[in-house]
Write a protein that holds these residues in place. Sequence first.
Motif, PDB file in Angstrom:
ATOM      1  N   ARG A  27       0.836  -1.205   0.000  1.00  0.00           N
ATOM      2  CA  ARG A  27       0.000   0.000   0.000  1.00  0.00           C
ATOM      3  C   ARG A  27       0.872   1.256   0.000  1.00  0.00           C
ATOM      4  NH1 ARG A  27      -5.184   1.194   3.814  1.00  0.00           N
ATOM      5  NH2 ARG A  27      -5.409   3.410   3.335  1.00  0.00           N
ATOM      6  N   CYS A  28       2.047   1.175   0.647  1.00  0.00           N
ATOM      7  CA  CYS A  28       2.953   2.322   0.708  1.00  0.00           C
ATOM      8  C   CYS A  28       4.012   2.299  -0.390  1.00  0.00           C
ATOM      9  CB  CYS A  28       3.640   2.363   2.071  1.00  0.00           C
ATOM     10  SG  CYS A  28       2.519   2.569   3.468  1.00  0.00           S
ATOM     11  N   GLU A  68       4.993  -1.376  14.269  1.00  0.00           N
ATOM     12  CA  GLU A  68       4.986  -2.256  13.103  1.00  0.00           C
ATOM     13  C   GLU A  68       5.062  -1.445  11.812  1.00  0.00           C
ATOM     14  OE1 GLU A  68       2.642  -6.211  14.474  1.00  0.00           O
ATOM     15  OE2 GLU A  68       1.384  -4.435  14.275  1.00  0.00           O
ATOM     16  N   GLY A  69       4.442  -0.269  11.828  1.00  0.00           N
ATOM     17  CA  GLY A  69       4.501   0.590  10.655  1.00  0.00           C
ATOM     18  C   GLY A  69       5.903   1.071  10.360  1.00  0.00           C
ATOM     19  N   ASP A  70       6.636   1.448  11.405  1.00  0.00           N
ATOM     20  CA  ASP A  70       8.012   1.930  11.215  1.00  0.00           C
ATOM     21  C   ASP A  70       8.975   0.810  10.864  1.00  0.00           C
ATOM     22  OD1 ASP A  70       7.583   4.629  11.473  1.00  0.00           O
ATOM     23  OD2 ASP A  70       8.134   4.746  13.591  1.00  0.00           O
ATOM     24  N   VAL A  71       8.944  -0.254  11.643  1.00  0.00           N
ATOM     25  CA  VAL A  71       9.859  -1.380  11.396  1.00  0.00           C
ATOM     26  C   VAL A  71       9.571  -2.003  10.034  1.00  0.00           C
ATOM     27  CG1 VAL A  71      10.548  -3.683  12.176  1.00  0.00           C
ATOM     28  CG2 VAL A  71      10.218  -1.848  13.847  1.00  0.00           C
ATOM     29  N   GLY A  72       8.296  -2.182   9.720  1.00  0.00           N
ATOM     30  CA  GLY A  72       7.920  -2.773   8.438  1.00  0.00           C
ATOM     31  C   GLY A  72       8.374  -1.944   7.255  1.00  0.00           C
ATOM     32  N   ALA A  73       8.300  -0.626   7.382  1.00  0.00           N
ATOM     33  CA  ALA A  73       8.697   0.262   6.287  1.00  0.00           C
ATOM     34  C   ALA A  73      10.198   0.179   6.020  1.00  0.00           C
ATOM     35  CB  ALA A  73       8.296   1.697   6.601  1.00  0.00           C
ATOM     36  N   ILE A  74      10.986   0.131   7.090  1.00  0.00           N
ATOM     37  CA  ILE A  74      12.440   0.084   6.909  1.00  0.00           C
ATOM     38  C   ILE A  74      12.885  -1.277   6.369  1.00  0.00           C
ATOM     39  CG2 ILE A  74      14.672   0.196   8.080  1.00  0.00           C
ATOM     40  CD1 ILE A  74      13.404   2.189  10.045  1.00  0.00           C
ATOM     41  N   LEU A  75      12.389  -2.356   6.977  1.00  0.00           N
ATOM     42  CA  LEU A  75      12.824  -3.691   6.564  1.00  0.00           C
ATOM     43  C   LEU A  75      12.170  -4.142   5.264  1.00  0.00           C
ATOM     44  CD1 LEU A  75      12.892  -5.683   9.948  1.00  0.00           C
ATOM     45  CD2 LEU A  75      14.717  -4.386   8.853  1.00  0.00           C
ATOM     46  N   GLY A  76      10.946  -3.663   5.016  1.00  0.00           N
ATOM     47  CA  GLY A  76      10.207  -4.125   3.842  1.00  0.00           C
ATOM     48  C   GLY A  76      10.628  -3.481   2.541  1.00  0.00           C
ATOM     49  N   GLY A 116      12.881  -0.388   2.653  1.00  0.00           N
ATOM     50  CA  GLY A 116      14.006   0.527   2.839  1.00  0.00           C
ATOM     51  C   GLY A 116      13.606   1.975   3.005  1.00  0.00           C
ATOM     52  N   PHE A 117      12.467   2.228   3.642  1.00  0.00           N
ATOM     53  CA  PHE A 117      12.034   3.608   3.863  1.00  0.00           C
ATOM     54  C   PHE A 117      13.089   4.332   4.702  1.00  0.00           C
ATOM     55  CE2 PHE A 117      10.096   7.100   6.080  1.00  0.00           C
ATOM     56  CZ  PHE A 117       9.156   7.624   5.215  1.00  0.00           C
ATOM     57  N   ALA A 118      13.792   5.264   4.099  1.00  0.00           N
ATOM     58  CA  ALA A 118      14.774   6.140   4.746  1.00  0.00           C
ATOM     59  C   ALA A 118      15.141   5.696   6.164  1.00  0.00           C
ATOM     60  CB  ALA A 118      14.239   7.571   4.774  1.00  0.00           C
ATOM     61  N   PRO A 119      16.005   4.700   6.321  1.00  0.00           N
ATOM     62  CA  PRO A 119      16.291   4.159   7.660  1.00  0.00           C
ATOM     63  C   PRO A 119      16.715   5.208   8.679  1.00  0.00           C
ATOM     64  CG  PRO A 119      17.203   2.717   5.977  1.00  0.00           C
ATOM     65  CD  PRO A 119      16.714   3.943   5.260  1.00  0.00           C
ATOM     66  N   TRP A 120      17.376   6.275   8.219  1.00  0.00           N
ATOM     67  CA  TRP A 120      17.814   7.326   9.143  1.00  0.00           C
ATOM     68  C   TRP A 120      16.648   7.977   9.873  1.00  0.00           C
ATOM     69  CZ3 TRP A 120      15.647  12.076   8.438  1.00  0.00           C
ATOM     70  CH2 TRP A 120      15.103  12.342   7.176  1.00  0.00           C
ATOM     71  N   SER A 121      15.454   7.888   9.286  1.00  0.00           N
ATOM     72  CA  SER A 121      14.278   8.557   9.849  1.00  0.00           C
ATOM     73  C   SER A 121      13.585   7.730  10.914  1.00  0.00           C
ATOM     74  CB  SER A 121      13.271   8.871   8.736  1.00  0.00           C
ATOM     75  OG  SER A 121      12.660   7.668   8.263  1.00  0.00           O
ATOM     76  N   GLY A 122      13.883   6.422  10.964  1.00  0.00           N
ATOM     77  CA  GLY A 122      13.179   5.546  11.896  1.00  0.00           C
ATOM     78  C   GLY A 122      11.860   5.033  11.362  1.00  0.00           C
ATOM     79  N   GLY A 123      11.506   5.382  10.106  1.00  0.00           N
ATOM     80  CA  GLY A 123      10.236   4.948   9.529  1.00  0.00           C
ATOM     81  C   GLY A 123       9.285   6.113   9.343  1.00  0.00           C
ATOM     82  N   PRO A 124       8.159   5.900   8.657  1.00  0.00           N
ATOM     83  CA  PRO A 124       7.247   7.011   8.323  1.00  0.00           C
ATOM     84  C   PRO A 124       6.664   7.733   9.530  1.00  0.00           C
ATOM     85  CG  PRO A 124       6.264   4.882   7.758  1.00  0.00           C
ATOM     86  CD  PRO A 124       7.698   4.630   8.061  1.00  0.00           C
ATOM     87  N   PHE A 125       6.300   7.005  10.580  1.00  0.00           N
ATOM     88  CA  PHE A 125       5.726   7.672  11.755  1.00  0.00           C
ATOM     89  C   PHE A 125       6.797   8.434  12.532  1.00  0.00           C
ATOM     90  CE2 PHE A 125       2.819   4.155  10.810  1.00  0.00           C
ATOM     91  CZ  PHE A 125       1.643   4.875  10.646  1.00  0.00           C
TER      92      PHE A 125
END
Length: 732
Positions: A515-516, A661-669, A671-680
């Motif tokens: 979805r993201c 789960e939203g943050d961890v999933g985004a980074i591991l799934g 690669g959402f900007a890991p420096w940010s800790g995830g979207p939230f």
Amino acid sequence: MTDFTYAVDADGVATITWDVPGKSMNVMSREGFALVSGMVDKALADPAVKGIVVTSGKNDFAGGMDLNVLASIRQAAGENPAQALFDFTMSGHHILRNLERAGMDPKTLKGGKPVACAIPGTSAGIGTEIALACHRRFMADNPKAKIGLPEILVGLFPGGGGTTRYSRMVGAMAAAPVLLEGKMLEPKAAKAAGLIDEVVAPEALLARAKEWVLSAGDAEIVKPWDQKGWKMPGGAPYHPAGFMTFVGANAMVLGKTQGVYPAAKALLSAVYEGALVPFDTALRIEARWFTSVLMDPSSSAMIRSLFLNKEALEKGANRPKVPDQTVRKLGVLGAGMMGAGIAHVAANAGIEVVLIDATQEAADRGRMHSAELLDKGMKRGKVTAEKKAEVLGRITATTDYGALSGCDLVVEAVFEDMKVKAGVTAQAEAVIPAAAIFATNTSTLPITDLAKASTRPGQFIGIHFFSPVDKMMLVEIIRGRETGDIAVAKALDFVRQIRKTPIVVNDARFFYANRCIIPYINEGLRMVAEGVEPALIENAAKLLGFPVGPLQLVDETSIDLGVKIARATKAAMGAAYPDGAVDAVLFAMADKGRLGRKANAGFYAYDGRGGRLGLWEGLADLWPVAEAQPDLTEVQQRLIMVQALEAVRALEEGVLEDIREGDVGAILGWGFAPWSGGPFSWLDIIGAERAVEICAALAAKGPRFAAPKLLVEMAAKGQSFYTRFGAGAKAA
């Protein structure tokens, strides 16, 4: 029982043994630091003690610092957390410096007591920093053991003296793989890298350490930087050779991090500045930079997501309270790349696997995939012939559904087609035990719809693996409308067994991850259609810290898959379908046969071996580059905000129930900007009010940038996601 114990043998060797009660791996706490400090003082003050050996009572040496300690120090410090963190860091430096100097006369450098570190297994973080403070390091010749300083991977850098000591031992450039890349090394590689001094047979480890302690002289226990005339290996910063080293290191760091990871810059600064001053001053510099990183919101977010939240999810933070559901026999339907990958990771974890396909040839080919992965491991020295035989022996490749009898979990991984999936579901449920759980591996099809083919929808669940299965650490578990708690627990326990990180989401089209991800890709394609320079799109993403740009990502996942998803989504949504502009680009590429990397032709051009040569020059012919280009910030805001807003909507709609789960999933799934800790975490860094302002500025681009009601409400109340929803607080 305490974290450390102290004993002196008949030869006068004091052994300090690290063995934290109730933990499989030693971690350092504030109390532990105080204990070991007292024991070192006791040994140095006792004339009967000739030397010290520091070791572990466990199979491994240490897993590092308990990062919860750092969080608690910061929270308890009130208005001056930086000072509290600096003081704590400096107290650790004093303890290890005391160990390192070992009672020697500060002028003559004589009279000290030898200190050895006996490392039985893996050592990371503060464990390795303690070892570096010792005078000699012995490590067991254990094929499973690794040693290193991996703090950089969770948004920190070695702040317990490891940065200063190791860079002074081997030089800045030689230290880079361990310090800047966080590489964990096997014993022989660690010896070659200077992290340890000797590799010893496990059964002789303690005896050899004690032998050295009893024979070491004054000269052997004085560290190089405490001796007159010491020079930095590779040259100090103002030495011609050293100057080139630091120029190169700076370029390497910026190239790899794009300047968005504060820990990497701080580490390099600590090494550079520390190399210009005496050792004890260098430790203070390291402590100051370490404190600055701990105070940086980006590093705090990385630590929270990649360590604290990830660990909590892996330990079952959101697991239903039902009995243990460990998987003993797994059935896998479909021996393609996904099914074969699932079979491999399960067999590798010790689970018996039945791998089924329509033909014996296809089933055998799936089993061969595991053999190929194991062969690669053997070439790297990580897998033995015996291990390969064991793993392959656990996989039964067959066409016979009857072999599924006795399976307590079945994972279906056939084509993304409702009818095909319904057919294999019925075949499997006819033979599996009544209590067995049936899982479908799908990335887009709603679980509730797929469960209609099941006679036991309460035992039907979605398990979305990411490709390649053996490398990707995230598994997305999807609860259908009728999925029961036992099924959720079974899926979570299975993911734990195969040593991956789970998130649990509720059923909806594309679930959470896709979805993201899809809006990220689509935004890149929209900008191509608008005439935005493709290189600007890709580089804007990389400068944000995304591992790949949206155009490269669609090439990797394949353009024809994107076409299939687009057609299925349009059929389901009808007139509400919002991505016609995207389809114009995607379909045009597919019509030209540019299907992505697998076809050696996509948005990028490729050589004959699949290597990227650069963006395809023909893009400009299809979508001419506009004369007026948007600025970098606008492109970046479009790429990151379109994902973050979708994450918020998923939370708002109840698809996502836990922001961790939203943050961890985004980074591991993806690669959402890991420096940010995830979207939230990223939205918390910039603030909800600023996020709403960005939405308003992008409103003309379309309704996808409309700020969700939840975000608007939080902006009005001055709330952040982690203060409103907290660690584990459910969305409401």
